[in-house]
Design an enzyme around this catalytic site. Structure first.
Site, mmCIF file in Angstrom:
data_model
loop_
_atom_site.group_PDB
_atom_site.id
_atom_site.type_symbol
_atom_site.label_atom_id
_atom_site.label_comp_id
_atom_site.label_asym_id
_atom_site.label_seq_id
_atom_site.Cartn_x
_atom_site.Cartn_y
_atom_site.Cartn_z
ATOM 1 N N ASP A 68 0.858 -1.176 0.000
ATOM 2 C CA ASP A 68 0.000 0.000 0.000
ATOM 3 C C ASP A 68 0.898 1.231 0.000
ATOM 4 O OD1 ASP A 68 -2.276 1.586 0.058
ATOM 5 O OD2 ASP A 68 -3.226 0.471 1.687
ATOM 6 N N GLU A 73 -9.807 7.138 4.381
ATOM 7 C CA GLU A 73 -8.910 6.588 5.397
ATOM 8 C C GLU A 73 -8.175 7.690 6.155
ATOM 9 O OE1 GLU A 73 -5.366 4.719 3.214
ATOM 10 O OE2 GLU A 73 -6.896 4.936 1.679
#
Length: 842
Positions: free
Chosen positions: A322, A522
Site C-alpha cells: 500500500d 482513510e
C-alpha cells in the site's frame, strides 16, 4: 421490546445462513498454525504454457529490469520518459490524481496517458526490455476517479442488500468503465471485517459478518476478472486485488493503520475469510495492509505474507504494497526496505521516492541482503499475472475494444443497476404509525444539507480521495436524493419545497430531512466515538424544530457506519439508514414513496449506547438493533420515542491533550509557513521567508519555541496532524475545554496576530472549516519579557465553524506584522472554558 427484535431478526439471519462463524480464540488452537490456514482449491490453475513463457522472459532479464518490475510509482511523480528509461512493471493514480493534474480529465485523456505509458514501457531502446506495464487504480464503488462515471453505493450499503449476484454485476460494470479509460488493474475488493465502527474505513467493509465478506469477495473477483472457466481476464475484464492482508478491520480502537491483537485463530476466522473467498475465485493480486499484527507491520511480516498466504494457502499471484506502507516497517524508510521484499512483498507502491528505492534495492541484492532467488520469485509472480491477463498479446490501451468508449462511462444501463443497488441497500429502522410509504400527492418539505448534495451522499473516494470539494456539477448524469423526491411528488400531483434549514412559508404535510456524515476516507474518518454530531447537534435541532410544529418527520441518514443516534431516532417518526448511496440518489425516493418495499438489512449491529462497540457473536450481545434488522412496510414499528439519550463519556475525558509539552507530541507535526512556502520543522533553528524560528529554554532545555516575524509577509507556525489526517478532539469541546498555552512577548504587537484552527486537509478548499481569533490586544496587555498564561474557549472556534470531530490543524499562530514572541505548553485543557482569557460560552 429488544428481546422481540433479537428473536425475530437474529433468528432470521441464522436461518439465512448469515451468522458469523464459530470463532475459536483459545490460545492453544492459535498455536496449531498448520491447522488454521487451509490449502485453497484455487480455481485458476497453473498452466505449463504460461509457466514456460514466464521462465523464458525471466531468463533474459537483468537485475535492473527485474527491480523495475517491482517498483510502482504514481502518475504525479513520473513522466513518460521515466517509464521509457526504467520500464516500471506498474504505476498507479492515487485518490485525487488525474491525467495532467486535471480533475476534469476526459476518458480520452485517461486513455492517452495509458497509451503513452504503455508505448514507453515496450520501447526497449533505453532499458532493453519490452515488458508491458500495467496501470492500477482505486475503483472502489465504480470508476470513482473519473467525472461522469457510475458511482455505486459504498460496500456497507451493498452489504445491506445481501445480493452477491448484484455485486458481481456491479463489479463487471466497474471493470468495463475502467477499461474504457485504458486501465488494466483495480485495487478491489476490500474484504475487511470491521469490528470497531469508529474506524474511518468502515464503509469499505461489506459486513461485520465474515461469511458475508467471504461470499462477496468471490463475487467481486469474478465480476472484475471473469470466472476462471469463462472469460477470465478477457478484454472485458481487469485484474483484481483482494485487500488489505490481513486484519485491517480489527485494530485496537478502530485506529487506522493500527495494531490488531487477535489470536491467530480469530485472525483467520474473522479477518481472513475474504481471502478464502477471493483467492479461491482466482484473484491475481493481494495488497498488504498498513496495520500491524501483535506489533509487527504486515508489510514486513514474513510468516503471514510468505508462509501463510503463499506457501500454505497456495496463492501464486503477486503481493503489492500500500501507499509507502513498506516505509513503516521497523528499520525501513520509504527509500529503502529490504525487509519488506524478504518478507514476501513483490511490488513496492512507492508514489514519490521511487528512484532512491530502485537504486537501494539493486544495491541490497548486490550486497546479498536480498537473495536473488527472492527477486526472481517476485518477478516470476508479476510476469505470471501479466501473461495470464494477456498483456503481452492484447493491443495497446488505445486499441482495446472498450478504450475511449464514452458511452460506457455512466451509461443509462449502468445507472439502472446502480439505482437497483440503492433501493436494495436502504434499511428502515423506524416507521411509527406506518408513516412510510409516503403519498406523493401532498406538500412535502425536503430539508437537511445532504438532500441536494451528490458529493455528500457519495462519500469518500468520489472524484477526490476524501470526497470533498465537489459540486453537483461534477457528477454529470447523477441525481441527488432531492431530485428523486421532487420527481415522485410532482409526478403524483403534489408540491415539494426544498429548504436546507427547514424554513417554509406554507406548512407542509410531511418533512423529509436528509442529513449525515461529511465525506471522508482513510485516516480522516477515524472517530473517537460513534456519537453523531457530538458537541454540535445541528441536525437534531432541525428535527426538533419541525416536530415542535407537529410536522411528521422522515429522517434519511447518510453515513459510512452505524452511529449512536438515539436523540435523532426519538425526534423522527420514520428513520432510514441510507448509507452512502453514490451518484444515483434518485432511487431513494422509489422506496420512500412505495414504488418498491424496503429490502435492506443491517450489515452491522446498531449501537444502543453512546460508548458501545458491538458485533455479532459478542458474549454479551445487546445492540439497539441487531445484525440483520430491517423493517418492511408491513412490519410493526419496534422503536419507541423514548430511547435513552444519556451520553456516556470516556473515563479519561477530563485529561488534557498536549500539542507542545517540551517536545511536539504525536500525532502532531510542526510546520512553518511564509507566503506560499512551507517547511516541516526538523531542527532547532529555521528561517523561512518572513519567519525565523528557534528553540529556547523556559524551564528546561529547549522546552519553548521563539518566533520572530519581520513583517514583510504573512507567516505562521502551525501544528498539523501527521499526513494531514483529521483527528477527533470533540471530547475536549464536550468537556467545556479551552486551548491553553504560555506566551512571552518580546516586542510590541502593532497589528493583528491570530490563533487559528482548521479541519482542512491537503486539497480542501480554503475557508471550508477554518477559524482565526485575534489575540493581539490581550497579548499586548501582557508584560513584556515575561511568561503569561493565555487561554481561548473552544466555543469561540466552534462558533466560527470548526468541527472538532475532524481537526487537521489544532493550532496556528499567524501574523503579517512585525512581532517577536515565545510560546510553550500548548494543550487542550478540559473545564477551562469559563475561566478562559477569551471566553465565548454562555
Amino acid at each position: 421490546m429488544r428481546t422481540t427484535i433479537f428473536a425475530s431478526f437474529v433468528s432470521a439471519a441464522l436461518i439465512a445462513g448469515c451468522a458469523g462463524p464459530d470463532i475459536n480464540t483459545d490460545k492453544s488452537s492459535a498455536e496449531r498454525n498448520g491447522d488454521i490456514w487451509p490449502k485453497l482449491n484455487i480455481e485458476v490453475k497453473k498452466d505449463p504454457a504460461v509457466e514456460q513463457r514466464v521462465e523464458s522472459i525471466l531468463s533474459h532479464m537483468t537485475l535492473e529490469q527485474k527491480i523495475a518490475q517491482m517498483i510502482q510509482p504514481e502518475i504525479r511523480n513520473i513522466t513518460v520518459e521515466d517509464m521509457r528509461q526504467y520500464g516500471f512493471g506498474s504505476y498507479l493514480n492515487g485518490g485525487g490524481a488525474f491525467p495532467n493534474n486535471n480533475k476534469h480529465a476526459t476518458p480520452d485523456d485517461w486513455v492517452q496517458l495509458a497509451e503513452a505509458m504503455y508505448q514507453a514501457s515496450v520501447d526497449d531502446s533505453v532499458d532493453g526490455t519490452s515488458i508491458p506495464t500495467m496501470w492500477g487504480t482505486d475503483a472502489v464503488h465504480g470508476h470513482n476517479n473519473v467525472i461522469g462515471a457510475t458511482l455505486f453505493p459504498h460496500n456497507i450499503g451493498l452489504g445491506a442488500a445481501h445480493n452477491p449476484a448484484l455485486v458481481e454485476q456491479i463489479a463487471h460494470i466497474t471493470a468495463q468503465e475502467v477499461m474504457a479509460t485504458g486501465i488494466d488493474w483495480v485495487f478491489a475488493p476490500t474484504v475487511a471485517v470491521v469490528q470497531d465502527d469508529r474506524w474511518g474505513r468502515t464503509y469499505e467493509s461489506y459486513s461485520e459478518n465474515p461469511a458475508v465478506v467471504r461470499e462477496y469477495a468471490a463475487a467481486v473477483v469474478k465480476g472484475l476478472q471473469g470466472a476462471a472457466d469463462k472469460d477470465f481476464l478477457s478484454d472485458q475484464r481487469v485484474i483484481s486485488t483482494v485487500k488489505h492482508f490481513v486484519g485491517d478491520g480489527g485494530t485496537i480502537g478502530g485506529d487506522d493503520q493500527g495494531n490488531n491483537i487477535a489470536t491467530e485463530q480469530a485472525l483467520f476466522d474473522i479477518h481472513a475469510q475474504g481471502y478464502v473467498g477471493g483467492l479461491t475465485a482466482g484473484a491475481q493480486s493481494v495488497m498488504a495492509s498498513f496495520n500491524s499484527w501483535h506489533g509487527k507491520k504486515l508489510h514486513g511480516h514474513k510468516y503471514l505474507l510468505t508462509d501463510v498466504l503463499k506457501d500454505r494457502m497456495g496463492f501464486d499471484g503477486f503481493v503489492v504494497g500500500d501507499w509507502n506502507g513498506h516505509g513503516q516497517v521497523k528499520g525501513c524508510t520509504n527509500e529503502s526496505c529490504a525487509q519488506a521484499i524478504n518478507a514476501g512483498l513483490d511490488i513496492f507502491m512507492v508514489p514519490d521516492d521511487w528512484k532512491a528505492l530502485y537504486n537501494n534495492t539493486i544495491a541490497q541484492v548486490n550486497a546479498g541482503i536480498i537473495a536473488q532467488s527472492r527477486i526472481d520469485d517476485a518477478v516470476r509472480r508479476i510476469l505470471r499475472v501479466k501473461v495470464r491477463a494477456g498483456l503481452f498479446d492484447k493491443p495497446s490501451p488505445a486499441a482495446r475494444p472498450l478504450s475511449g468508449n464514452r458511452q460506457l462511462i455512466g451509461s443509462e444501463a449502468h445507472r439502472q443497476v446502480a439505482r437497483e443497488a440503492v433501493r436494495e441497500s436502504l434499511v428502515l429502522l423506524k416507521n411509527k404509525h406506518h408513516l412510510l410509504p409516503l403519498d406523493g400527492n401532498q406538500h412535502v418539505l425536503v430539508a437537511g444539507d445532504a438532500a441536494d448534495n451528490i458529493g455528500k451522499q457519495s462519500g469518500g473516494w468520489s472524484v477526490t480521495w476524501q470526497g470533498t470539494n465537489n459540486t453537483n456539477a461534477e457528477f454529470p448524469g447523477g441525481t441527488s436524493i432531492y431530485d428523486g423526491i421532487r420527481s415522485a411528488v410532482e409526478g403524483a400531483g403534489g408540491q415539494v419545497t426544498l429548504s436546507v434549514d427547514g424554513t417554509f412559508t406554507q406548512t407542509p404535510d410531511v418533512a423529509i430531512v436528509v442529513y449525515g456524515e461529511e465525506p471522508y476516507a482513510e485516516g480522516h474518518g477515524d472517530r473517537e466515538t460513534l456519537i453523531y454530531q457530538r458537541g454540535s447537534k445541528r441536525d437534531l435541532a432541525l428535527l426538533h424544530k419541525l416536530k415542535a410544529q407537529n410536522i411528521p418527520v422522515v429522517s434519511v441518514f447518510i453515513s459510512g457506519r452505524p452511529m449512536w443516534v438515539n436523540p435523532e431516532l426519538n425526534a423522527s417518526d420514520a428513520f432510514v439508514a441510507a448509507w452512502l448511496p453514490g451518484s444515483e440518489g434518485k432511487a431513494v425516493s422509489d422506496v420512500l414513496f412505495g414504488k418498491q418495499d424496503f429490502k435492506g438489512k443491517l450489515p452491522f449491529s446498531w449501537p444502543a449506547t453512546s460508548n458501545q462497540i458491538v458485533n455479532l457473536g459478542d458474549e454479551n450481545y445487546a445492540p439497539l438493533l441487531p445484525y440483520g434488522f430491517g423493517l418492511t412496510f408491513n412490519d410493526e414499528n419496534v422503536l419507541t420515542d423514548d430511547l435513552d439519550e444519556t451520553v456516556i463519556e470516556a473515563q479519561n475525558n477530563d485529561q488534557p491533550v498536549y500539542l507542545l509539552s517540551g517536545t511536539v507530541q504525536a500525532p502532531w507535526v510542526m510546520w512553518l509557513h511564509s507566503q506560499n512556502d512551507s517547511l516541516e520543522v526538523n531542527a532547532n533553528t529555521h528561517t523561512l521567508g518572513a519567519l525565523t524560528y528557534r528553540t529556547v529554554d523556559k524551564e528546561i532545555q529547549e522546552d519553548a519555541r521563539k518566533l520572530t516575524f519581520d513583517g514583510t509577509a504573512s507567516a505562521s507556525m502551525r501544528f498539523a496532524s501527521k499526513s494531514f489526517f483529521r483527528e477527533d478532539l470533540s471530547a475536549q469541546q464536550v468537556a467545556k475545554g479551552a486551548l491553553t498555552f504560555k506566551i512571552n512577548r518580546h516586542s510590541l504587537i502593532t497589528g493583528p496576530l491570530t490563533i487559528g484552527m482548521s479541519c482542512e486537509g491537503e486539497g480542501d478548499a480554503p475557508g471550508s472549516c477554518a477559524a482565526q481569533i485575534d489575540i493581539s490586544a490581550e497579548l499586548q496587555a501582557f508584560p513584556a519579557e515575561s511568561w503569561s498564561s493565555m487561554s481561548i474557549d473552544l466555543a469561540c472556534f466552534a462558533n466560527s465553524g470548526i468541527d472538532f470531530q475532524g481537526l487537521v490543524v489544532p493550532f496556528e499562530l499567524k501574523t503579517a506584522t512585525k512581532a517577536s514572541l515565545s510560546i510553550a505548553d500548548i494543550q487542550f485543557t478540559p473545564k477551562m472554558a469559563s475561566q478562559a482569557t477569551i471566553s465565548c460560552s454562555q
